[in-house]
Design an enzyme around this catalytic site. Structure first.
Site, PDB file in Angstrom:
ATOM      1  N   GLU A   1       0.887   3.973   1.797  1.00 39.40           N
ATOM      2  CA  GLU A   1       1.246   4.483   3.285  1.00 39.40           C
ATOM      3  C   GLU A   1       2.425   3.642   3.733  1.00 39.40           C
ATOM      4  O   GLU A   1       3.397   3.943   4.148  1.00 39.40           O
ATOM      5  CB  GLU A   1       0.057   4.640   3.921  1.00 39.40           C
TER       6      GLU A   1
ATOM      7  N   CYS B   1      -2.029  -0.005   7.305  1.00 38.38           N
ATOM      8  CA  CYS B   1      -1.116   1.151   7.449  1.00 38.38           C
ATOM      9  C   CYS B   1      -1.215   2.118   8.672  1.00 38.38           C
ATOM     10  O   CYS B   1      -0.479   2.873   8.883  1.00 38.38           O
ATOM     11  CB  CYS B   1      -1.776   2.167   5.928  1.00 38.38           C
TER      12      CYS B   1
ATOM     13  N   CYS C   1      -5.862   2.287   5.550  1.00 43.77           N
ATOM     14  CA  CYS C   1      -6.479   0.912   6.116  1.00 43.77           C
ATOM     15  C   CYS C   1      -5.756   0.685   7.454  1.00 43.77           C
ATOM     16  O   CYS C   1      -5.268   1.124   8.200  1.00 43.77           O
ATOM     17  CB  CYS C   1      -6.217  -0.139   5.056  1.00 43.77           C
TER      18      CYS C   1
ATOM     19  N   HIS D   1       0.782  -1.258  -0.019  1.00 42.83           N
ATOM     20  CA  HIS D   1       0.135  -0.159   0.009  1.00 42.83           C
ATOM     21  C   HIS D   1       0.970   1.322   0.079  1.00 42.83           C
ATOM     22  O   HIS D   1       1.907   1.282   0.273  1.00 42.83           O
ATOM     23  CB  HIS D   1      -1.016   0.159   1.363  1.00 42.83           C
TER      24      HIS D   1
END
Length: 209
Positions: free
Chosen positions: A103, A134, A131, A101
């Site tokens: 992040e 993260c 999410c 992801h």
């Protein structure tokens, strides 16, 4: 083939159990938080400054670039003072790594380059609300302020837990601002069409001054 299929099913089941256990410990559920429904409409955060909007607009531009490599339109940047010191996009499709992801990639790279003390003086801007995974990385990095563009409850996924609720429990000193310019972010996502030819992941960072 049957063994491979069974193995994938067991992996998915294990992931579901792990996520469910984590949410239970946090006192949250998979329907959008402890009390509020995921479908609840969220307005843009009035606390966002003009600088915040400028940085979120930049994450949307990066998110568009991610789709050129066949990746989802998600991006994040790290800001110290008024300078962008690191940026990353989601590279899950091009790398085959579902944890890539924006992040998490950003924090992983910045942690190695700058160190945790440096990160504690930075703000994180992300095109879409972080999410659970993260949010955990944000907590361990000690990032004091997070600004996101579009909220999770527009994604139509099962994991629609506001990161604000998560960070209030695991990193109460972290300020969360968002959503910001979510209409612009929705346009970026709605225009995304997954492509079948992955390319090189996009990451960029500077040496700390």
């Amino acid at each position: 083939m049957r063994l491979a299929s069974r193995s994938r099913k067991l992996e998915r089941l294990g992931c579901c159990l792990l996520i469910g256990g984590t949410l239970a410990m946090l006192g949250l559920n998979c329907a959008g938080g402890a009390d509020s429904p995921a479908s609840e409409e969220v307005q843009d955060d009035a606390r966002a400054s003009a600088f915040d909007c400028q940085m979120i607009a930049h994450t949307y531009e990066l998110a568009k670039k991610a789709t050129g490599n066949g990746n989802p339109p998600f991006a994040a940047i790290l800001v110290r003072g008024d300078s962008i010191v690191a940026e990353a996009t989601n590279t899950g499709s091009s790398t085959g790594d579902v944890t890539r992801h924006a992040e998490l990639s950003l924090i992983s790279d910045a942690s190695r380059r700058f160190g945790r003390e440096y990160l504690s003086e930075c703000w994180l801007y992300t095109s879409t609300e972080p999410c659970v995974m993260c949010a955990g990385a944000i907590r361990w990095a000690g990032i004091p302020r997070v600004v996101y563009g579009t909220p999770q409850n527009l994604r139509g996924r099962f994991q629609e837990i506001p990161c604000r609720e998560i960070l209030e429990k695991i990193a109460p000193r972290t300020e969360v601002i968002g959503p910001v310019m979510q209409e612009e972010g929705q346009k970026v996502r709605s225009g995304f069409r997954r492509r079948g030819s992955p390319g090189k992941p996009h990451t960029q960072s500077e040496t700390p001054k």
